[in-house]
Enzyme design. Structure first.
Site, PDB file in Angstrom:
ATOM      1  N   ASP A  38      76.553 -17.785  53.570  1.00 32.10           N
ATOM      2  CA  ASP A  38      75.731 -16.941  52.782  1.00 32.10           C
ATOM      3  C   ASP A  38      75.280 -18.006  51.869  1.00 32.10           C
ATOM      4  OD1 ASP A  38      76.851 -14.805  53.776  1.00 32.10           O
ATOM      5  OD2 ASP A  38      77.659 -14.203  51.793  1.00 32.10           O
ATOM      6  N   GLU A  40      74.222 -21.072  52.312  1.00 30.40           N
ATOM      7  CA  GLU A  40      73.256 -21.805  53.252  1.00 30.40           C
ATOM      8  C   GLU A  40      71.962 -21.002  53.193  1.00 30.40           C
ATOM      9  OE1 GLU A  40      71.692 -25.007  55.975  1.00 30.40           O
ATOM     10  OE2 GLU A  40      72.758 -24.867  53.835  1.00 30.40           O
ATOM     11  N   ASP A  42      71.007 -18.506  51.110  1.00 29.94           N
ATOM     12  CA  ASP A  42      70.574 -18.209  49.716  1.00 29.94           C
ATOM     13  C   ASP A  42      69.511 -19.640  49.434  1.00 29.94           C
ATOM     14  OD1 ASP A  42      71.695 -15.975  49.371  1.00 29.94           O
ATOM     15  OD2 ASP A  42      73.440 -16.888  48.059  1.00 29.94           O
ATOM     16  N   SER A  86      63.349  19.025  64.239  1.00 28.93           N
ATOM     17  CA  SER A  86      64.729  18.921  64.046  1.00 28.93           C
ATOM     18  C   SER A  86      65.286  19.399  65.467  1.00 28.93           C
ATOM     19  CB  SER A  86      65.221  20.033  63.027  1.00 28.93           C
ATOM     20  OG  SER A  86      64.438  20.923  63.068  1.00 28.93           O
ATOM     21  N   GLU A 118      73.862   9.852  72.188  1.00 23.73           N
ATOM     22  CA  GLU A 118      73.820   8.629  70.939  1.00 23.73           C
ATOM     23  C   GLU A 118      74.532   9.545  69.802  1.00 23.73           C
ATOM     24  OE1 GLU A 118      69.682   9.017  69.855  1.00 23.73           O
ATOM     25  OE2 GLU A 118      69.254   8.324  71.587  1.00 23.73           O
ATOM     26  N   LYS A 120      75.297  11.295  66.324  1.00 21.43           N
ATOM     27  CA  LYS A 120      74.273  11.891  65.436  1.00 21.43           C
ATOM     28  C   LYS A 120      74.628  11.452  64.124  1.00 21.43           C
ATOM     29  CE  LYS A 120      72.021  16.113  64.096  1.00 21.43           C
ATOM     30  NZ  LYS A 120      72.069  16.101  62.734  1.00 21.43           N
ATOM     31  N   ASP A 122      74.481  10.669  60.119  1.00 22.86           N
ATOM     32  CA  ASP A 122      74.481  11.963  58.866  1.00 22.86           C
ATOM     33  C   ASP A 122      73.689  11.116  57.815  1.00 22.86           C
ATOM     34  OD1 ASP A 122      74.532  14.234  57.737  1.00 22.86           O
ATOM     35  OD2 ASP A 122      76.617  14.208  57.324  1.00 22.86           O
ATOM     36  N   TYR A 230      66.276   5.613  66.614  1.00 23.95           N
ATOM     37  CA  TYR A 230      66.555   6.346  67.937  1.00 23.95           C
ATOM     38  C   TYR A 230      65.340   7.151  68.544  1.00 23.95           C
ATOM     39  CZ  TYR A 230      66.651   9.613  64.430  1.00 23.95           C
ATOM     40  OH  TYR A 230      66.376  10.410  63.170  1.00 23.95           O
ATOM     41  N   LYS A 294      69.885  13.912  74.952  1.00 22.45           N
ATOM     42  CA  LYS A 294      68.277  13.866  75.229  1.00 22.45           C
ATOM     43  C   LYS A 294      68.046  13.734  76.617  1.00 22.45           C
ATOM     44  CE  LYS A 294      67.789  11.475  70.937  1.00 22.45           C
ATOM     45  NZ  LYS A 294      67.274  10.237  69.972  1.00 22.45           N
ATOM     46  N   LYS A 318      77.675  19.428  67.619  1.00 21.52           N
ATOM     47  CA  LYS A 318      78.188  19.152  66.202  1.00 21.52           C
ATOM     48  C   LYS A 318      79.811  19.220  66.050  1.00 21.52           C
ATOM     49  CE  LYS A 318      75.301  19.062  62.908  1.00 21.52           C
ATOM     50  NZ  LYS A 318      75.057  20.192  62.165  1.00 21.52           N
ATOM     51  N   CYS A 412      73.626  52.763  51.182  1.00 23.88           N
ATOM     52  CA  CYS A 412      73.215  51.483  50.361  1.00 23.88           C
ATOM     53  C   CYS A 412      73.936  51.318  49.195  1.00 23.88           C
ATOM     54  CB  CYS A 412      71.724  51.543  50.330  1.00 23.88           C
ATOM     55  SG  CYS A 412      71.083  50.063  49.100  1.00 23.88           S
ATOM     56  N   CYS A 415      70.900  51.830  46.284  1.00 24.48           N
ATOM     57  CA  CYS A 415      70.047  52.820  46.026  1.00 24.48           C
ATOM     58  C   CYS A 415      70.609  54.101  46.471  1.00 24.48           C
ATOM     59  CB  CYS A 415      68.628  52.778  46.830  1.00 24.48           C
ATOM     60  SG  CYS A 415      68.448  52.615  48.582  1.00 24.48           S
ATOM     61  N   CYS A 430      69.652  49.496  55.184  1.00 21.65           N
ATOM     62  CA  CYS A 430      69.330  50.778  54.170  1.00 21.65           C
ATOM     63  C   CYS A 430      68.018  51.287  54.424  1.00 21.65           C
ATOM     64  CB  CYS A 430      69.247  50.172  52.695  1.00 21.65           C
ATOM     65  SG  CYS A 430      68.247  50.801  51.781  1.00 21.65           S
ATOM     66  N   CYS A 435      64.165  50.883  47.983  1.00 24.74           N
ATOM     67  CA  CYS A 435      65.297  50.372  47.566  1.00 24.74           C
ATOM     68  C   CYS A 435      65.133  49.337  46.709  1.00 24.74           C
ATOM     69  CB  CYS A 435      66.065  49.955  48.854  1.00 24.74           C
ATOM     70  SG  CYS A 435      67.688  49.217  48.365  1.00 24.74           S
TER      71      CYS A 435
HETATM   72  S1  IVH Z   1      66.612  12.802  67.512  1.00 29.13           S
HETATM   73  C1  IVH Z   1      63.435  15.778  68.292  1.00 29.13           C
HETATM   74  N1  IVH Z   1      68.628  11.200  67.384  1.00 29.13           N
HETATM   75  O1  IVH Z   1      69.183  14.687  63.136  1.00 29.13           O
HETATM   76  C2  IVH Z   1      64.255  14.564  68.065  1.00 29.13           C
HETATM   77  N2  IVH Z   1      68.105  12.816  65.376  1.00 29.13           N
HETATM   78  O2  IVH Z   1      68.901  17.601  63.250  1.00 29.13           O
HETATM   79  C3  IVH Z   1      64.701  14.607  66.800  1.00 29.13           C
HETATM   80  N3  IVH Z   1      69.645  12.404  63.806  1.00 29.13           N
HETATM   81  O3  IVH Z   1      66.082  14.970  61.903  1.00 29.13           O
HETATM   82  C4  IVH Z   1      65.687  13.386  66.123  1.00 29.13           C
HETATM   83  N4  IVH Z   1      71.087  10.867  64.514  1.00 29.13           N
HETATM   84  O4  IVH Z   1      67.307  13.075  60.998  1.00 29.13           O
HETATM   85  C5  IVH Z   1      67.734  12.190  66.701  1.00 29.13           C
HETATM   86  N5  IVH Z   1      70.660   9.990  67.458  1.00 29.13           N
HETATM   87  C6  IVH Z   1      69.892  10.830  66.693  1.00 29.13           C
HETATM   88  C7  IVH Z   1      70.081  11.218  65.679  1.00 29.13           C
HETATM   89  C8  IVH Z   1      69.165  12.209  64.865  1.00 29.13           C
HETATM   90  C9  IVH Z   1      70.790  11.666  63.293  1.00 29.13           C
HETATM   91  C10 IVH Z   1      68.960  13.369  62.938  1.00 29.13           C
HETATM   92  C11 IVH Z   1      67.667  13.074  62.401  1.00 29.13           C
HETATM   93  C12 IVH Z   1      66.864  14.671  62.595  1.00 29.13           C
HETATM   94  C13 IVH Z   1      68.423  15.556  62.489  1.00 29.13           C
HETATM   95  C14 IVH Z   1      68.126  16.821  63.445  1.00 29.13           C
END
Ligand code: IVH
Length: 682
Positions: A38, A40, A42, A86, A118, A120, A122, A230, A294, A318, A412, A415, A430, A435
Site C-alpha cells: 500500500d 508503494e 501511495d 427487473s 450467477e 443475485k 443484493d 452482469y 439467464k 430467491k 363489508c 359499509c 364488497c 363503499c
Molecule cells: S440481470 C433483465 N443479474 O436484481 C435482467 N440482475 O430483481 C436484469 N441483480 O435490477 C438484471 N444480481 O439490480 C441481473 N446477476 C444478476 C443480478 C441482478 C443482482 C439485481 C438487479 C436487478 C434486480 C432484479
C-alpha cells in the site's frame, strides 16, 4: 527537477504512471492479488498527482480523477437508451423447471436450453456509459427508464475501470451491474455512524444505495463499495452472441464480474449450480439473496422478449428468507380500492431481520383454509426484501385448543354491503358501489406520491373531505373550493390555501402518472408507463379494444382487458372529460422519449408467406417490436419476404419485383445480430 525535462517526456511519464497505478488497482480491487505494498502505491500516486498539478496534464483515466470534485447541488437525470428491467422471481426448483418449459414453449423447441447462472447480488443496479473506451457517465436504475447521474460517485469506486482495456473496444457501451457493500464494511460504517450519533443503516443494501446517492462524492470515496457487472444495455461497434461471451469479454476488459458465473447446457445443470451458490452463501463476504438464471444465446433472448417489466429469458431464484415465529392475535378484514376484502393478521410484534412486524397479509380466505390458519395460532412469518410479510405455516404443535377459525365475512366491515365471493374466484368483494373504504382508498391512491402527488391529501384529510361530502370521487378533487375547505374543522386560511395550491400544482402532470392515478385494476406504475410510451394522448385510449392494447407485446391479457373495460365505460369517460375541463395539463415525456429511440428495423417492411415454426402473430410482433412493419401483401415497398414451408403466390410476386427473400432462420439471424444489447446502434 522535472522542469528541464522535455514536455514529451513528462507526458510519457504521466501516462506510464497512470497505467501502472490502474494496473495495481485492478490487481488489488478485482483480482484481490496485489503485487506492491500500500505504501508503494501511495508513493506512486502522490508522485503522479504532483506531476499532474505541476504540468497541468491529466489523463481522463488517471486514478487521481476518482476523487476531489466539489459536491453537487442535485442529481441530473439520465435516460437509459435501453430500459433497465427487473426480474421475475422463483422460490422453488419446481418453478425453475416451469420457467424452462415456458422458454421452450415460447420458442417452439424441445431441445435443451443453455443457461448461465450467477449469484443475485443484493445491492443497487447501475449503468455506466463508456464512450470511445472511457468512462463517460454513470447513473442509477431509477424507474427503469430514467435514472440519476451519479458519475462522480461511481468513479470513486475503485474497482470501476475508468478506461476499457483490451483490443476490442466498442465505440459506445452501457455496462450494467450491481453496486454492493461487504458485510464487514457495513459493520464498520455503522459503528462509525454510531460514534458520530448518526442513524445506522438497516442492511448492506441500504448502506450501498445511500453511499452511491451522495451529492458529495468524497463521502462515497470514503466507503468501500464494490461492483459486479452482469450485463449491458445499448452498445455500438461490437456484437455479442451470448451472456457467457459477454461475461468473458467483461472479465478481459477488467470489469469486476459476479463471484460465480457458470455456463450450463440444460436446466438440470442450472439447478446444481444454484445449490453450489447457495452452499457458498454464508462464506461470501457480501450478501446475496438468490441466483439469476439467464438464457445464454442472445438471439433467443431477443425472441423471448419482455413481458411488462420482466424479460422472459431470465428469472431470479430467491433463497429462502428471513423468518420469525409469533402469535396471531386477531384476523381483520381490510377493504381496498377495488372492493377486494383482504384478511389481515394482527400479530404479537416480532423482530425479523431488523424490522418489527405486527401485521401480515393473509391474501384471501382460500389461502387461510389451505394453510389451516386460526386465530390464536403460532405461525412462521417470512419477510422477503420489500415484500409485505406473510405467513409461511402454522406451528400446529403449539395449538392448545382455544384457537378459533377465521370466518369469511358476510358483509363489508366498512359499509355493511354484502360481501360476495364469485364462483371460481378467490377474492371476496364488497359490492357497495359507494363503499366509503373503496372511495377513500381510490382518492388516496389518486393523490399519492407516485400518482398525482397532491401534498396534504393523505389518509386523514381524505377521510374528512369524504365524510363531509366534499369529495365523493377523485374527479371531485379539481372542483374543490377554498371556501368549502375553510368550513372544515381542521383547516385554517393557510392550510386551506396550501391544499388548494397543491391541487392546482398537480394539474401539471404526465400521462403515465395520470393513468396510474386512475387506479385501473392491474394497471400499476410500470404498466402505466408502457401505455404512455405507446399512446400519445389520453383520448387515444377512449373506447379502445383490448386487442389494440395487446399489440404492445409487453402487456398481457389481464391488463389489456381491464384497461379496455375502463376506457369503454361512458361514466368514466365523462369523469375524464370533466377533469380535463378543469384545467388538467397532461404532457407525455414517455411517448416523446420512445419516439427518439432508434429501432433496428425502423422503416423496414416484411411480409410472411408459408408455414413457419412459430405462430405468425408472434413473428409479426417481434418485427414490430424492433420498429419494423409486418404487412400482408407484397408490393414494391416490401423489403423482405419471409418464406416458410409451402409458400403461396406471394413468393412469385416477390421474385418478379425483386423483393429480397429470406428464410425464418435468416430472420432470426438478423435479429441475433441486432441482439438485445445492441439495439440502439443501427
Ligand atoms: S440481470 C433483465 N443479474 O436484481 C435482467 N440482475 O430483481 C436484469 N441483480 O435490477 C438484471 N444480481 O439490480 C441481473 N446477476 C444478476 C443480478 C441482478 C443482482 C439485481 C438487479 C436487478 C434486480 C432484479
Amino acid at each position: 527537477m522535472h522542469l528541464n525535462i522535455k514536455q514529451a517526456d513528462i507526458k510519457q511519464e504521466i501516462e506510464e504512471l497512470a497505467k501502472e497505478l490502474n494496473y495495481h488497482c485492478y490487481r488489488y480491487y478485482i483480482l484481490d492479488a496485489p503485487v506492491i505494498s500500500d505504501e508503494e502505491y501511495d508513493r506512486l500516486y502522490l508522485h503522479l498527482r504532483r506531476l499532474e498539478e505541476r504540468y497541468g496534464f491529466v489523463l481522463p483515466d488517471s486514478p487521481t480523477q476518482r476523487v476531489g470534485a466539489p459536491p453537487l447541488e442535485k442529481f441530473e437525470k439520465i435516460r437509459h437508451k435501453e430500459p433497465m428491467l427487473s426480474l421475475d422471481n422463483a422460490f422453488s426448483h419446481a418453478e425453475l423447471i416451469k420457467f424452462d418449459a415456458r422458454v421452450k414453449r415460447f420458442i417452439k423447441s424441445e431441445g435443451d436450453i443453455e443457461y448461465t447462472v450467477e449469484p443475485k447480488y443484493d445491492g443497487l443496479a447501475i449503468e455506466i456509459i463508456y464512450r470511445e473506451g472511457y468512462l463517460y457517465k454513470a447513473c442509477t436504475r431509477g424507474d427503469g427508464y430514467e435514472g440519476e447521474d451519479i458519475t462522480r460517485n461511481v468513479k470513486a469506486i475503485k474497482s470501476v475501470p475508468l478506461k476499457i482495456e483490451g483490443t476490442v473496444v466498442p465505440k459506445e457501451i452501457d455496462i450494467r451491474g450491481e453496486v454492493y457493500m461487504d458485510i464487514a464494511e457495513f459493520e464498520r460504517l455503522n459503528k462509525e455512524r454510531g460514534q458520530k450519533g448518526e442513524p445506522a443503516f438497516a442492511n448492506p443494501r441500504n448502506a450501498a444505495a445511500g453511499s452511491v446517492r451522495q451529492l458529495d462524492s468524497s463521502i462515497t470515496a470514503s466507503r468501500r463499495l464494490h461492483l459486479a457487472c452482469y450485463g449491458i444495455g445499448a452498445v455500438q461497434g461490437m456484437e455479442f452472441e451470448s451472456q457467457w461471451g459477454l461475461i468473458n469479454w467483461l472479465k478481459a476488459a477488467r470489469f469486476p464480474v459476479p463471484a460465480v458465473v457458470r455456463h450450463v447446457k440444460a436446466i438440470n445443470d442450472a439447478l446444481e449450480v444454484i445449490k453450489e451458490i447457495e452452499g457458498k452463501r454464508d462464506s461470501l463476504p457480501f450478501e446475496i439473496d438468490g441466483a439469476v438464471i439467464k438464457v445464454n444465446a442472445l438471439y433467443l433472448q431477443r425472441l423471448l422478449g419482455v413481458k411488462t417489466r420482466e424479460p422472459r429469458w431470465a428469472i431470479a431464484y430467491k433463497f429462502p428468507v428471513n423468518q420469525g415465529t409469533t402469535k396471531i392475535i386477531k384476523i381483520i378484514p381490510s377493504v381496498g380500492r377495488t372492493g377486494v376484502i383482504t384478511p389481515v393478521a394482527l400479530l404479537e410484534p416480532v423482530r425479523i431481520s431488523g424490522v418489527t412486524v405486527s401485521r401480515s397479509t393473509l391474501h384471501n380466505w382460500d389461502e387461510i383454509k389451505r394453510k389451516d390458519i386460526m386465530v390464536g395460532d403460532f405461525v412462521t412469518i417470512e419477510r422477503a426484501g420489500e415484500v409485505i410479510p406473510h405467513v409461511v405455516k402454522v406451528i400446529k404443535e403449539r395449538r392448545r385448543g382455544g384457537e378459533e377459525p377465521a370466518l369469511l365475512p358476510k358483509e363489508c366491515p366498512v359499509c355493511g354491503s354484502k360481501a360476495v365471493k364469485e364462483r371460481g374466484e378467490v377474492a371476496v368483494r364488497c359490492i357497495g358501489l359507494d363503499c366509503p373504504a373503496q372511495v377513500r382508498e381510490r382518492i388516496r391512491h389518486f393523490a399519492s406520491k407516485g400518482a398525482m402527488d397532491i401534498e396534504g391529501l393523505g389518509d386523514k384529510n381524505v377521510e374528512l373531505l369524504h365524510s363531509e361530502g366534499l369529495i365523493n370521487h377523485f374527479g371531485d378533487i379539481y372542483s374543490l373550493k377554498k371556501g368549502d375547505i375553510l368550513r372544515l374543522p381542521r383547516f385554517k386560511e393557510k392550510s386551506a390555501q396550501n391544499l388548494i395550491d397543491a391541487i392546482q400544482k398537480s394539474k401539471d402532470t404526465t400521462l403515465a402518472r395520470f393513468l396510474y392515478a386512475l387506479g385501473i385494476p392491474h394497471v400499476g406504475e410500470y404498466a402505466a408507463k408502457l401505455f404512455a410510451r405507446n399512446f400519445e394522448r389520453l383520448e387515444d385510449m377512449y373506447n379502445i379494444n383490448p386487442e389494440r392494447i395487446m399489440e404492445m407485446r409487453q402487456i398481457g391479457e389481464k391488463i389489456s382487458n381491464s384497461a379496455a373495460e375502463f376506457f369503454n365505460a361512458p361514466n368514466n369517460l365523462e369523469t375524464l372529460s370533466s377533469m380535463k375541463a378543469s384545467g388538467l395539463k397532461i404532457t407525455n415525456p414517455e411517448y416523446e422519449g420512445k419516439k427518439k429511440e432508434r429501432q433496428p428495423f425502423d422503416g423496414l417492411a416484411f411480409v410472411i408467406t408459408g408455414r413457419l415454426p412459430v405462430p405468425r402473430k408472434d413473428i409479426e410482433n417481434s418485427i414490430e417490436n424492433l420498429g419494423g412493419h409486418a404487412s400482408s401483401s407484397v408490393s414494391k415497398n416490401t423489403d423482405y419476404l419471409i418464406a416458410g414451408e409451402s409458400p403461396g403466390s406471394k413468393l412469385q410476386k416477390a421474385e418478379s419485383i425483386g423483393v429480397k427473400i429470406i428464410s425464418y432462420e435468416d430472420l432470426l439471424k438478423m435479429m441475433a445480430s441486432l441482439n438485445p444489447l445492441i439495439l440502439s446502434l443501427i
